[in-house]
Structures are given as C-alpha cells and as structure tokens.
Design an enzyme around this catalytic site. Structure first.
Site, PDB file in Angstrom:
ATOM      1  N   GLY A  51      88.681 -96.475 -46.685  1.00  0.00           N
ATOM      2  CA  GLY A  51      87.792 -97.497 -47.227  1.00  0.00           C
ATOM      3  C   GLY A  51      87.062 -97.030 -48.475  1.00  0.00           C
ATOM      4  O   GLY A  51      86.903 -97.783 -49.438  1.00  0.00           O
TER       5      GLY A  51
ATOM      6  N   SER B 197      90.094-100.109 -43.857  1.00  0.00           N
ATOM      7  CA  SER B 197      90.265 -98.724 -43.434  1.00  0.00           C
ATOM      8  C   SER B 197      90.800 -98.678 -42.008  1.00  0.00           C
ATOM      9  O   SER B 197      90.247 -99.335 -41.116  1.00  0.00           O
ATOM     10  CB  SER B 197      88.909 -98.019 -43.513  1.00  0.00           C
TER      11      SER B 197
ATOM     12  N   HIS C 275      90.820 -96.427 -39.556  1.00  0.00           N
ATOM     13  CA  HIS C 275      90.100 -95.846 -38.415  1.00  0.00           C
ATOM     14  C   HIS C 275      89.015 -96.762 -37.854  1.00  0.00           C
ATOM     15  O   HIS C 275      88.447 -96.496 -36.801  1.00  0.00           O
ATOM     16  CB  HIS C 275      89.542 -94.457 -38.742  1.00  0.00           C
TER      17      HIS C 275
ATOM     18  N   CYS D   8      76.617 -92.401 -42.384  1.00  0.00           N
ATOM     19  CA  CYS D   8      76.522 -91.808 -43.713  1.00  0.00           C
ATOM     20  C   CYS D   8      75.090 -91.445 -44.076  1.00  0.00           C
ATOM     21  O   CYS D   8      74.851 -90.616 -44.930  1.00  0.00           O
ATOM     22  CB  CYS D   8      77.050 -92.766 -44.760  1.00  0.00           C
TER      23      CYS D   8
HETATM   24  C1  PLP Z   1      83.345 -97.026 -42.791  1.00  0.00           C
HETATM   25  C2  PLP Z   1      83.098 -97.942 -43.950  1.00  0.00           C
HETATM   26  C3  PLP Z   1      83.576 -97.622 -45.241  1.00  0.00           C
HETATM   27  C4  PLP Z   1      84.251 -96.313 -45.537  1.00  0.00           C
HETATM   28  O1  PLP Z   1      85.537 -96.231 -45.004  1.00  0.00           O
HETATM   29  P1  PLP Z   1      86.223 -94.772 -44.865  1.00  0.00           P
HETATM   30  O2  PLP Z   1      87.628 -95.083 -44.486  1.00  0.00           O
HETATM   31  O3  PLP Z   1      85.469 -94.070 -43.801  1.00  0.00           O
HETATM   32  O4  PLP Z   1      86.120 -94.112 -46.183  1.00  0.00           O
HETATM   33  C5  PLP Z   1      83.342 -98.522 -46.247  1.00  0.00           C
HETATM   34  N1  PLP Z   1      82.702 -99.684 -46.024  1.00  0.00           N
HETATM   35  C6  PLP Z   1      82.232-100.034 -44.814  1.00  0.00           C
HETATM   36  C7  PLP Z   1      81.538-101.334 -44.621  1.00  0.00           C
HETATM   37  C8  PLP Z   1      82.414 -99.161 -43.729  1.00  0.00           C
HETATM   38  O5  PLP Z   1      81.935 -99.505 -42.538  1.00  0.00           O
END
Ligand code: PLP
Length: 388
Positions: free
Chosen positions: A72, A200, A202, A326
């Site tokens: 993501g 994303s 995961h 984060c």
């Molecule tokens: C988790 C998340 C991301 C980041 O995705 P990653 O694959 O962990 O880099 C970005 N935007 C939102 C809204 C998220 O919840």
C-alpha cells in the site's frame, strides 16, 4: 501459550492457509523469472497473469490497468508522486484530506518542498469529508485529488463516487487509498469513478510486502522505479511471483466470502459498540455511526491512556490498538482523532478493535468481560479520574 484473541486486523491480517497453499509452488517448482522466455519463466508469468485476472475481477478493472507493487505504501507514493511529476507542466496543486494515511500525506509534504501546493481538507466530527469542500478548493492548477476510501483508525467511509464524478467533470485525476476496503466491502473502480486506486494484500488475508495500483487507461504517469521494463515499463524489478500469486488468491477468496463476512463482522461490531457503551461510563464512539467499515470499532475511553489499556489487554491475551500501528511509537496523538476535533487528552485515550475472518462471538464475549474490569482498574489509579 495462553489463548490469544486478535482484534487488530486493520494493522495486518494473518495470511489465509489457502493463500499460502497457492503460493507454495512458486518458491521452488515454478521459480522462474517471469520476464524470461523459457518454460520456467513462462510458467511464473502465467501465475502472475492469473493473479492479475483475479484482482481485476474483484475491482471491475481491466487487467492491463493493474500494476503490482510492494504494498500500500508504494502504491500510494506512486499514485501521488507519479501523477504530480507527470502533470507538473499542467499545474502544481493537489487536494487531499487531513486524515490520510502517512503514505499519502508524507509524499504530499515532500511535494510541497518541491514547489507543489497542497490543500488538506478537514473532516466533520464523524471523520467525513464534504464533497463541496473539495469542489471549492479546486483551481485551474489542480492536477490531483486524493481521498482515502475508508479510514484505518476510525473506519469512516468517504463519499468517493461523488467526489470522483466531480473530479472527472473537472478533468482532475482522482486517487483513492482503498487499502482498508479492498476485500472487505465492494470496491469497483468504475462505480467509484477513480483514476487511481491503491491496495495491499496483507490487509485482506494475503501475504505482506505485496500490493497493487490501479491506473485507469489513458492516465498520464511518471515511472516510479527506473530499471527494467517489467509491468509494461511502469515499475522495474523482478516480480515477486509468490506474493503476487498470493494476492490473486486472496482477492479470489474475498470475492466469494466478502458479503457474508461483512454481514457477520458488522453484527459483532454493533454488539461491541452497544455493550461497551452500556458497560463502561464516559466512553465516546469515534467515527461515523453508519458509514463505517464492518470490522471497525474505535472508542475514546475518558480519563485513561489508550496505551495502558492496550498493555493490560495484552496481558489478558487480547491484541488491540490505539489507532494506527504507524504512530504507536510516537507520543503525538493521532492526526485523525485531532482532525475530528478531539482535544489532546481524549485523543490519547482511544482504543481500536478491528475484526476479521477468524474472529468469533466468543472472542467478543471475552473482550466484553475483560475490558470493563481493565478500565475500572485503570480509572481507579488515574489522577484524571479522581479530579473529574
Ligand atoms: C496499511 C495501510 C497502508 C499501508 O499499506 P502497506 O502495505 O502496509 O504499506 C496504507 N493505507 C492505509 C489506509 C492502510 O491501512
């Protein structure tokens, strides 16, 4: 080990065993480089293209409008910077919101240092952005609007289709961060009127470190990773074949299960919201009462710190969150909770519970049994509570 109850699916979800099984052959048997012409390469290539088809059908997109990324964060970086650099001759103004994930807001801040202008639109007390505020902010220099589909902390779903319709009329590119919604609620790139969309794996039971960016046909872009010409020249680097295959399988499973899962989880959510309010005094639901992710509950629990609730729940076998993985290492309260108007001390007392594929009623029973006791105990020790 004592039994654990995982209520932090918005941070990451376990990889579905069926996804893992689909990935397995691509580590040893089908290990070829998908860009190679020989049979080994073509076998890997076929796995990638099959995954692309599965993802395309989840999103209502065309196969050739999808590029695979490392997640993501990369998709959001690419969407924002890729379009900004491609359109810098046309204009230098970007519109986004005050509650975006850092992987959108930090690229925006970076672009401000490079001479772009960014307008950060505020939200109402439920965390919703008003399409008319966005309309008012558009100028003839606006090249991109980026609004997340649903917020990762408070679960509020944004009126994306409406903003997208307007952006199209104005000829402004429209990006949405759909990392929290893909695989959980319907996400259709045409119904949402988006030009770019990030996701994303995961977050919907696929592996970590792989994601995708939807780029509508005809959208101008500046390539992001320079090197080879993988992904039609959009993104260099040898494909993460097992990861991409896993993403595809995860998309396929979600397409089958999503409606039932959303129904079940929203039942758990509504039960949690009601019973937490009934059992614990001085709590406030954060986020929208109705326009809300099926799996998200976020409360401010007055007079105590979110962190201490987390630590205590963790000792009792429950994994929860204060909002965002984060920001959990910083002492600043969440920018999302500040944006919905919470004062600092209440923003510090938030608890996020997010559910998923393996959450059961019994897990919620246990949480509802333990949480009021934890809160009671912490309030007894809290100087804020004594002086209330
Ligand atoms: C988790 C998340 C991301 C980041 O995705 P990653 O694959 O962990 O880099 C970005 N935007 C939102 C809204 C998220 O919840």
């Amino acid at each position: 080990m004592t039994k654990r109850i995982y209520l932090d699916y918005a941070a990451t979800a376990p990889c579905d065993p069926q996804v893992l099984k689909a990935m397995e052959p691509y580590f040893f048997e089908k290990f070829g480089n998908p860009s190679s012409i020989h049979a080994e390469g073509q076998e890997a290539r076929a796995g990638i293209e099959e995954a692309r088809e599965k993802l395309a059908s989840l999103l209502g997109a065309k196969k050739e409008e999808l590029i695979f990324t490392s997640g993501g964060t990369e998709s959001n970086n690419f969407a924002v910077k890729g379009t900004a650099f491609a359109l810098s001759q046309k204009g230098n103004h970007i519109i986004t919101t005050a509650i975006e994930h850092h992987s959108v807001s930090e690229p925006c801040k970076f672009l401000e240092k490079k001479g772009f202008k960014v307008t950060y639109i505020g939200v109402d007390k439920y965390g919703q952005v008003s399409p008319s505020d966005i309309k008012k902010a558009v100028t003839d220099k606006t090249i991109l609007i980026s609004v997340m589909h649903a917020n990762n902390e408070i679960g509020t779903i944004q009126p994306i289709a409406e903003i997208g319709k307007f952006a199209r009329e104005k000829g402004v590119y429209f990006h949405t961060d759909a990392v929290q919604t893909t695989g959980h609620i319907p996400v259709d790139v045409n119904e949402l009127n988006v030009d770019l969309l990030s996701l994303s794996a995961h977050k919907f039971y696929g592996p970590k470190g792989v994601g995708a960016l939807y780029i509508r046909k005809g959208t101008r872009w500046e390539r992001f990773l320079h090197g080879g010409d993988q992904e039609r020249g959009m993104r260099a680097s040898t494909h993460n074949t097992p990861g991409i295959v896993g993403l595809g399988k995860a998309a396929e499973l979600c397409r089958e299960k999503m409606a039932d899962e959303a129904k079940f989880q929203s039942g758990l959510r509504d039960r949690l919201i009601k019973e937490i309010k009934d059992k614990i005094p001085d709590v406030y639901l954060n986020g929208h009462p109705a326009q809300r992710l099926p799996n998200n509950v976020n409360f401010s629990i007055k007079y105590i710190e979110g962190e201490s609730i987390l630590l205590n729940l963790d000792m009792l076998g429950i994994a929860a969150s204060t909002g965002s993985a984060c920001t959990s290492s910083s002492l600043e309260p969440s920018h999302v909770l500040l944006a919905i108007g919470l004062p600092h001390e209440i923003a510090h007392s938030s608890l996020r519970l997010t559910m998923g594929r393996w959450t059961k009623q019994e897990d919620i029973d246990y949480l509802l049994e333990q949480l009021p006791q934890v809160v009671g105990k912490l309030r007894q020790m809290s100087p804020l509570y004594e002086n209330k």
